[in-house]
Design a protein around this motif. Structure first.
Motif, PDB file in Angstrom:
ATOM      1  N   GLU A  65       0.834  -1.190   0.000  1.00 12.41           N
ATOM      2  CA  GLU A  65       0.000   0.000   0.000  1.00 12.41           C
ATOM      3  C   GLU A  65       0.876   1.251   0.000  1.00 12.41           C
ATOM      4  OE1 GLU A  65      -3.234  -0.010  -0.324  1.00 12.41           O
ATOM      5  OE2 GLU A  65      -3.345  -2.206  -0.284  1.00 12.41           O
ATOM      6  N   ALA A  66       0.309   2.364  -0.427  1.00  7.99           N
ATOM      7  CA  ALA A  66       1.024   3.639  -0.386  1.00  7.99           C
ATOM      8  C   ALA A  66       1.407   3.965   1.050  1.00  7.99           C
ATOM      9  CB  ALA A  66       0.149   4.749  -0.962  1.00  7.99           C
ATOM     10  N   GLY A  67       2.661   4.356   1.256  1.00  9.99           N
ATOM     11  CA  GLY A  67       3.159   4.658   2.589  1.00  9.99           C
ATOM     12  C   GLY A  67       3.788   3.482   3.298  1.00  9.99           C
ATOM     13  N   GLU A  68       3.695   2.283   2.720  1.00  8.49           N
ATOM     14  CA  GLU A  68       4.272   1.085   3.338  1.00  8.49           C
ATOM     15  C   GLU A  68       5.766   1.009   3.047  1.00  8.49           C
ATOM     16  OE1 GLU A  68       3.704  -3.797   3.088  1.00  8.49           O
ATOM     17  OE2 GLU A  68       2.130  -2.449   2.364  1.00  8.49           O
ATOM     18  N   GLN A  69       6.538   0.581   4.035  1.00  5.76           N
ATOM     19  CA  GLN A  69       7.980   0.455   3.850  1.00  5.76           C
ATOM     20  C   GLN A  69       8.297  -0.744   2.981  1.00  5.76           C
ATOM     21  OE1 GLN A  69      10.549   0.880   7.336  1.00  5.76           O
ATOM     22  NE2 GLN A  69      11.881  -0.744   6.581  1.00  5.76           N
ATOM     23  N   LEU A  70       9.262  -0.558   2.075  1.00  7.27           N
ATOM     24  CA  LEU A  70       9.703  -1.635   1.193  1.00  7.27           C
ATOM     25  C   LEU A  70      11.108  -2.070   1.580  1.00  7.27           C
ATOM     26  CD1 LEU A  70       8.527  -0.344  -2.315  1.00  7.27           C
ATOM     27  CD2 LEU A  70       7.319  -1.854  -0.744  1.00  7.27           C
ATOM     28  N   GLY A  71      11.293  -3.354   1.790  1.00  9.82           N
ATOM     29  CA  GLY A  71      12.617  -3.878   2.076  1.00  9.82           C
ATOM     30  C   GLY A  71      13.186  -3.399   3.396  1.00  9.82           C
ATOM     31  N   HIS A  72      14.479  -3.639   3.568  1.00 12.05           N
ATOM     32  CA  HIS A  72      15.177  -3.225   4.778  1.00 12.05           C
ATOM     33  C   HIS A  72      15.749  -1.818   4.594  1.00 12.05           C
ATOM     34  CE1 HIS A  72      14.902  -7.180   6.625  1.00 12.05           C
ATOM     35  NE2 HIS A  72      15.276  -7.709   5.474  1.00 12.05           N
ATOM     36  N   PRO A  73      15.888  -1.070   5.669  1.00  9.64           N
ATOM     37  CA  PRO A  73      16.499   0.271   5.555  1.00  9.64           C
ATOM     38  C   PRO A  73      17.928   0.196   5.031  1.00  9.64           C
ATOM     39  CG  PRO A  73      15.394  -0.002   7.679  1.00  9.64           C
ATOM     40  CD  PRO A  73      15.427  -1.360   7.042  1.00  9.64           C
ATOM     41  N   PHE A 131       7.518   5.888 -11.350  1.00  4.14           N
ATOM     42  CA  PHE A 131       8.176   5.753 -10.045  1.00  4.14           C
ATOM     43  C   PHE A 131       7.128   5.538  -8.956  1.00  4.14           C
ATOM     44  CE2 PHE A 131       7.564  10.330 -10.600  1.00  4.14           C
ATOM     45  CZ  PHE A 131       7.066  10.733  -9.371  1.00  4.14           C
ATOM     46  N   ASN A 132       7.423   4.615  -8.052  1.00  4.67           N
ATOM     47  CA  ASN A 132       6.466   4.236  -7.009  1.00  4.67           C
ATOM     48  C   ASN A 132       7.114   4.043  -5.643  1.00  4.67           C
ATOM     49  OD1 ASN A 132       7.867   1.884  -7.596  1.00  4.67           O
ATOM     50  ND2 ASN A 132       6.130   0.875  -8.604  1.00  4.67           N
ATOM     51  N   VAL A 133       8.369   4.454  -5.509  1.00  2.86           N
ATOM     52  CA  VAL A 133       9.055   4.356  -4.216  1.00  2.86           C
ATOM     53  C   VAL A 133       9.991   5.547  -4.054  1.00  2.86           C
ATOM     54  CG1 VAL A 133      10.997   3.002  -5.114  1.00  2.86           C
ATOM     55  CG2 VAL A 133      10.386   2.818  -2.699  1.00  2.86           C
ATOM     56  N   GLN A 134      10.182   5.990  -2.825  1.00  2.85           N
ATOM     57  CA  GLN A 134      11.136   7.057  -2.535  1.00  2.85           C
ATOM     58  C   GLN A 134      11.665   6.873  -1.116  1.00  2.85           C
ATOM     59  OE1 GLN A 134       9.052  10.825  -2.682  1.00  2.85           O
ATOM     60  NE2 GLN A 134       8.256  10.609  -0.607  1.00  2.85           N
ATOM     61  N   TYR A 135      12.831   7.454  -0.865  1.00  2.79           N
ATOM     62  CA  TYR A 135      13.357   7.373   0.498  1.00  2.79           C
ATOM     63  C   TYR A 135      12.505   8.260   1.412  1.00  2.79           C
ATOM     64  CZ  TYR A 135      15.661  11.768  -0.842  1.00  2.79           C
ATOM     65  OH  TYR A 135      15.918  13.037  -1.284  1.00  2.79           O
ATOM     66  N   LYS A 136      12.348   7.831   2.639  1.00  2.00           N
ATOM     67  CA  LYS A 136      11.559   8.595   3.612  1.00  2.00           C
ATOM     68  C   LYS A 136      12.403   9.740   4.147  1.00  2.00           C
ATOM     69  CE  LYS A 136       8.616   8.017   7.682  1.00  2.00           C
ATOM     70  NZ  LYS A 136       8.128   7.049   8.706  1.00  2.00           N
ATOM     71  N   GLN A 137      11.876  10.937   4.090  1.00  3.37           N
ATOM     72  CA  GLN A 137      12.634  12.123   4.471  1.00  3.37           C
ATOM     73  C   GLN A 137      12.795  12.208   5.991  1.00  3.37           C
ATOM     74  OE1 GLN A 137      10.290  15.255   2.729  1.00  3.37           O
ATOM     75  NE2 GLN A 137      11.151  14.957   0.695  1.00  3.37           N
ATOM     76  N   ALA A 157      36.597   6.029   9.533  1.00  7.28           N
ATOM     77  CA  ALA A 157      36.755   4.707   8.932  1.00  7.28           C
ATOM     78  C   ALA A 157      35.423   4.030   8.655  1.00  7.28           C
ATOM     79  CB  ALA A 157      37.595   3.815   9.852  1.00  7.28           C
ATOM     80  N   PHE A 158      34.328   4.619   9.065  1.00  4.37           N
ATOM     81  CA  PHE A 158      33.019   4.005   8.843  1.00  4.37           C
ATOM     82  C   PHE A 158      31.955   5.097   8.751  1.00  4.37           C
ATOM     83  CE2 PHE A 158      33.500   4.570  13.361  1.00  4.37           C
ATOM     84  CZ  PHE A 158      32.247   4.980  13.806  1.00  4.37           C
ATOM     85  N   SER A 159      30.839   4.735   8.175  1.00  6.65           N
ATOM     86  CA  SER A 159      29.709   5.666   8.097  1.00  6.65           C
ATOM     87  C   SER A 159      28.813   5.462   9.311  1.00  6.65           C
ATOM     88  CB  SER A 159      28.898   5.427   6.819  1.00  6.65           C
ATOM     89  OG  SER A 159      27.713   6.202   6.838  1.00  6.65           O
ATOM     90  N   TYR A 160      28.427   6.543   9.933  1.00  7.22           N
ATOM     91  CA  TYR A 160      27.537   6.384  11.078  1.00  7.22           C
ATOM     92  C   TYR A 160      26.115   6.812  10.727  1.00  7.22           C
ATOM     93  CZ  TYR A 160      27.950  11.405  12.322  1.00  7.22           C
ATOM     94  OH  TYR A 160      27.920  12.776  12.325  1.00  7.22           O
ATOM     95  N   TYR A 161      25.827   6.865   9.408  1.00  5.85           N
ATOM     96  CA  TYR A 161      24.454   7.110   8.945  1.00  5.85           C
ATOM     97  C   TYR A 161      23.844   5.777   8.496  1.00  5.85           C
ATOM     98  CZ  TYR A 161      26.223  11.901   8.650  1.00  5.85           C
ATOM     99  OH  TYR A 161      26.795  13.117   8.927  1.00  5.85           O
ATOM    100  N   HIS A 162      22.692   5.449   9.030  1.00 10.20           N
ATOM    101  CA  HIS A 162      22.111   4.147   8.701  1.00 10.20           C
ATOM    102  C   HIS A 162      20.593   4.175   8.909  1.00 10.20           C
ATOM    103  CE1 HIS A 162      21.574   3.067  13.001  1.00 10.20           C
ATOM    104  NE2 HIS A 162      22.628   3.832  13.160  1.00 10.20           N
ATOM    105  N   ASP A 163      19.971   3.043   8.603  1.00 13.18           N
ATOM    106  CA  ASP A 163      18.527   2.847   8.785  1.00 13.18           C
ATOM    107  C   ASP A 163      17.694   3.861   8.002  1.00 13.18           C
ATOM    108  OD1 ASP A 163      18.920   0.660  10.320  1.00 13.18           O
ATOM    109  OD2 ASP A 163      18.415   1.571  12.230  1.00 13.18           O
ATOM    110  N   GLN A 164      18.035   4.056   6.719  1.00  9.23           N
ATOM    111  CA  GLN A 164      17.245   4.936   5.857  1.00  9.23           C
ATOM    112  C   GLN A 164      16.144   4.110   5.181  1.00  9.23           C
ATOM    113  OE1 GLN A 164      17.260   8.460   4.951  1.00  9.23           O
ATOM    114  NE2 GLN A 164      15.334   7.584   4.233  1.00  9.23           N
ATOM    115  N   PRO A 165      14.876   4.302   5.574  1.00  5.79           N
ATOM    116  CA  PRO A 165      13.802   3.492   4.980  1.00  5.79           C
ATOM    117  C   PRO A 165      13.343   4.033   3.637  1.00  5.79           C
ATOM    118  CG  PRO A 165      12.913   4.928   6.697  1.00  5.79           C
ATOM    119  CD  PRO A 165      14.395   5.179   6.655  1.00  5.79           C
ATOM    120  N   HIS A 166      12.719   3.168   2.860  1.00 14.71           N
ATOM    121  CA  HIS A 166      12.093   3.538   1.591  1.00 14.71           C
ATOM    122  C   HIS A 166      10.621   3.178   1.666  1.00 14.71           C
ATOM    123  CE1 HIS A 166      15.924   4.256  -0.578  1.00 14.71           C
ATOM    124  NE2 HIS A 166      16.375   3.352   0.270  1.00 14.71           N
ATOM    125  N   ILE A 167       9.770   4.054   1.156  1.00 13.25           N
ATOM    126  CA  ILE A 167       8.331   3.835   1.255  1.00 13.25           C
ATOM    127  C   ILE A 167       7.692   3.887  -0.129  1.00 13.25           C
ATOM    128  CG2 ILE A 167       8.135   4.735   3.606  1.00 13.25           C
ATOM    129  CD1 ILE A 167       7.154   7.377   2.396  1.00 13.25           C
TER     130      ILE A 167
END
Length: 250
Positions: A65-73, A131-137, A157-167
């Motif tokens: 459905e619209a607004g539902e998260q797709l896949g893993h962040p 297009f039917n998916v976008q990253y959640k702002q 040495a690493f990225s500390y940005y994570h858990d970006q969902p797509h809806i």
């Protein structure tokens, strides 16, 4: 007499072994069925894209459905000052997104910051109309693992940005391809690859308006011939006529 007892016991022993094997097989079936039921359902898969020449595409195995998260962040990797380096031959350049305030506070990492989304953001193909998916702002998380960003050398040495969902931006049917919105500029900057005649979002909007005008005109003429000009038509009737127009165009 003892010999006779042994002979009589053998069939019973064989029967017991056979029953035990049946029980073990039945248990294995139950365990396998339980494990299959408990296993996570496949929701996204890779297959040949519906867009010719686009290679592999991401498809949804289930309806969303619209607004539902797709896949893993996604994990996010900042790429700083890419315009000032020799990035022309870098494969990942095609998968960068501009780090706007949607990815706050990443946009302050350098003068120019792009972001590499290591997951769905890099896997989906782009289409300006479908297009039917976008990253959640404003939805990512940060974790510095206890390191100070300006004092500890290991912080870079690493990225500390994570858990970006797509809806999902609209309902997606099971088996449909998942498309992102790359933006018109992404395609314009690659005219050497796609050509200069590739339609952008405004072209698709104009095409939709043209089709709707044809639908309205055909409906009006049809009702006028029946002497019923005031009939606006049901949504189902208008959609059926729209599909007829699209089939005629094809």
């Amino acid at each position: 007499m003892a010999k006779c007892r042994v002979i009589l016991l053998l069939p019973r022993l064989t029967l017991l072994v056979w029953l035990l094997c049946l029980q073990l097989q039945s248990s294995e079936v139950l365990v396998t069925a339980a494990a299959a039921e408990a296993a996570p359902q496949c929701r996204l898969y890779l297959a040949e894209s519906s867009v010719e020449g686009a290679g592999l595409g991401v498809f949804s195995a289930v309806a969303a459905e619209a607004g539902e998260q797709l896949g893993h962040p996604d994990l996010l990797i900042p790429v700083v000052d890419s315009a000032h380096g020799d990035y022309e031959q870098w494969l990942a350049l095609a998968y960068l997104w501009l780090a706007t305030c949607d990815f706050h506070p990443m946009q302050w990492e350098a003068e120019q910051v792009d972001v590499l989304l290591m997951g769905l953001g890099a896997a989906v193909n782009g289409h300006m109309a479908l297009f039917n998916v976008q990253y959640k702002q404003h939805a990512l998380h940060t974790d510095s693992a206890g390191l100070h960003r300006s004092k500890d050398p290991g912080a870079g040495a690493f990225s500390y940005y994570h858990d970006q969902p797509h809806i999902a931006t609209k309902p997606i049917e099971a088996g449909a391809e998942v498309f992102g919105n790359y933006g018109d500029q992404w395609f314009r900057s690659r005219e050497h690859r796609f050509g200069s005649s590739l339609p952008d979002q405004s072209d698709y909007a104009s095409a939709d308006q043209l089709v709707q005008s044809m639908v309205d005109l055909l409906w009006h003429e049809n009702q006028q011939s029946k002497g019923n000009e005031t009939n606006p038509g049901t949504p189902q009737e208008m959609e059926a006529l729209r599909q007829d127009v699209l089939e005629l165009i094809r």
